[in-house]
Design a protein around this motif. Structure first.
Motif, short mmCIF file in Angstrom:
data_model
loop_
_atom_site.label_atom_id
_atom_site.label_comp_id
_atom_site.label_asym_id
_atom_site.label_seq_id
_atom_site.Cartn_x
_atom_site.Cartn_y
_atom_site.Cartn_z
N ILE A 46 39.96 48.17 -82.19
CA ILE A 46 39.41 48.05 -80.77
C ILE A 46 38.35 46.95 -80.37
O ILE A 46 38.32 46.40 -79.43
CB ILE A 46 38.75 49.58 -80.39
CG1 ILE A 46 40.15 50.74 -80.71
CG2 ILE A 46 38.32 49.67 -79.17
CD1 ILE A 46 41.41 50.28 -79.75
N GLY A 47 37.37 46.92 -81.64
CA GLY A 47 36.29 45.91 -81.56
C GLY A 47 36.78 44.58 -81.24
O GLY A 47 36.27 43.69 -80.48
N VAL A 49 39.69 43.58 -80.24
CA VAL A 49 40.26 43.27 -78.84
C VAL A 49 39.22 43.27 -77.90
O VAL A 49 39.38 42.37 -77.09
CB VAL A 49 41.47 44.54 -78.50
CG1 VAL A 49 41.72 44.27 -77.17
CG2 VAL A 49 42.48 44.67 -79.49
N ILE A 50 38.18 43.88 -77.92
CA ILE A 50 36.98 43.65 -76.90
C ILE A 50 36.63 42.43 -77.03
O ILE A 50 36.23 41.79 -76.13
CB ILE A 50 36.04 44.91 -77.00
CG1 ILE A 50 36.72 46.08 -76.46
CG2 ILE A 50 34.87 44.79 -76.28
CD1 ILE A 50 36.09 47.52 -76.81
N ALA A 51 36.14 42.13 -78.28
CA ALA A 51 35.65 40.72 -78.59
C ALA A 51 36.42 39.66 -78.14
O ALA A 51 35.98 38.44 -77.47
CB ALA A 51 35.08 40.61 -80.00
N ILE A 53 38.64 39.72 -75.61
CA ILE A 53 38.69 39.85 -74.14
C ILE A 53 37.41 39.32 -73.80
O ILE A 53 37.57 38.53 -72.72
CB ILE A 53 38.98 41.27 -73.83
CG1 ILE A 53 40.46 41.57 -74.05
CG2 ILE A 53 38.86 41.38 -72.31
CD1 ILE A 53 40.90 43.17 -73.65
N LEU A 54 36.27 39.56 -74.15
CA LEU A 54 34.98 38.90 -73.74
C LEU A 54 34.77 37.77 -74.14
O LEU A 54 33.85 37.15 -73.38
CB LEU A 54 33.99 39.90 -74.15
CG LEU A 54 33.92 41.52 -73.89
CD1 LEU A 54 32.82 42.18 -74.69
CD2 LEU A 54 33.75 41.42 -72.56
N TRP A 110 40.80 39.95 -82.88
CA TRP A 110 39.87 39.16 -82.33
C TRP A 110 40.64 38.12 -81.72
O TRP A 110 40.68 37.62 -80.74
CB TRP A 110 38.52 39.07 -83.00
CG TRP A 110 37.56 38.09 -82.50
CD1 TRP A 110 37.41 37.71 -81.10
CD2 TRP A 110 36.63 37.23 -83.30
NE1 TRP A 110 36.36 36.83 -81.24
CE2 TRP A 110 35.83 36.53 -82.33
CE3 TRP A 110 36.42 37.25 -84.52
CZ2 TRP A 110 34.89 35.83 -82.87
CZ3 TRP A 110 35.35 36.49 -85.02
CH2 TRP A 110 34.44 35.81 -84.08
#
Length: 120
Positions: A46-47, A49-51, A53-54, A110
Motif C-alpha cells: 500500500i505504501g 502504491v501511495i509513494a 502515485i504521489l 512504488w
C-alpha cells in the motif's frame, strides 16, 4: 495476538517459579510472527502504491518507507498492549522482522505505480 502459555508451570508452587524463565507456546509465537510478516508486507505494498502515485523519487521514497515501517512497529506494539514480552521472545521481532522483504515489495509497487501514473 496470542499470548504466551503459562500452563507448563501449573504443578509448581508460585514461590518456586522465577521470572527469568519464560515459556512460550510455539504455535502462538508462529502465529504472531505471521501477523507481523503479513501486516508489513501489506503496508509495504500500500505504501509503495501511495509513494508512486504521489510521485516520490529517490531518497524521499525510502524515507517514506521508513516512516511507514515505524508506524507499523508502533501499531503492532499497541496491538500487543506494549507488553512485547508476553507475545514475542524479543522486542526485535516487532521492530525488524520482515523489514527487508517489505522493502522489496515497496520498491516493486512504488516503481509500478509511478510508471503507470507519471510515465504512461
Amino acid at each position: 495476538m496470542a499470548g504466551r502459555n503459562d500452563s507448563g508451570a501449573s504443578g509448581k508452587k508460585s514461590s518456586d517459579i522465577t521470572n527469568d524463565l519464560q515459556i512460550f507456546n510455539t504455535e502462538n509465537l508462529q502465529s504472531n510472527m505471521k501477523v507481523i510478516y503479513y501486516s508489513r508486507t501489506f503496508l509495504s505494498i500500500i505504501g509503495g502504491v501511495i509513494a508512486g502515485i504521489l510521485g516520490f523519487t529517490g531518497l524521499t521514497g525510502f524515507i517514506f518507507y521508513f516512516l511507514i515501517m515505524a508506524i507499523t512497529s508502533v501499531g503492532l506494539m499497541a496491538k500487543a498492549k506494549f507488553s512485547v514480552q508476553s507475545y514475542f521472545d524479543s522486542w526485535n521481532r516487532i521492530l525488524l522482522d520482515g523489514f527487508l522483504g517489505g522493502l522489496m515489495s515497496f520498491v516493486l509497487f512504488w516503481t509500478f505505480a509511478y510508471d503507470i501514473v507519471h510515465i504512461f
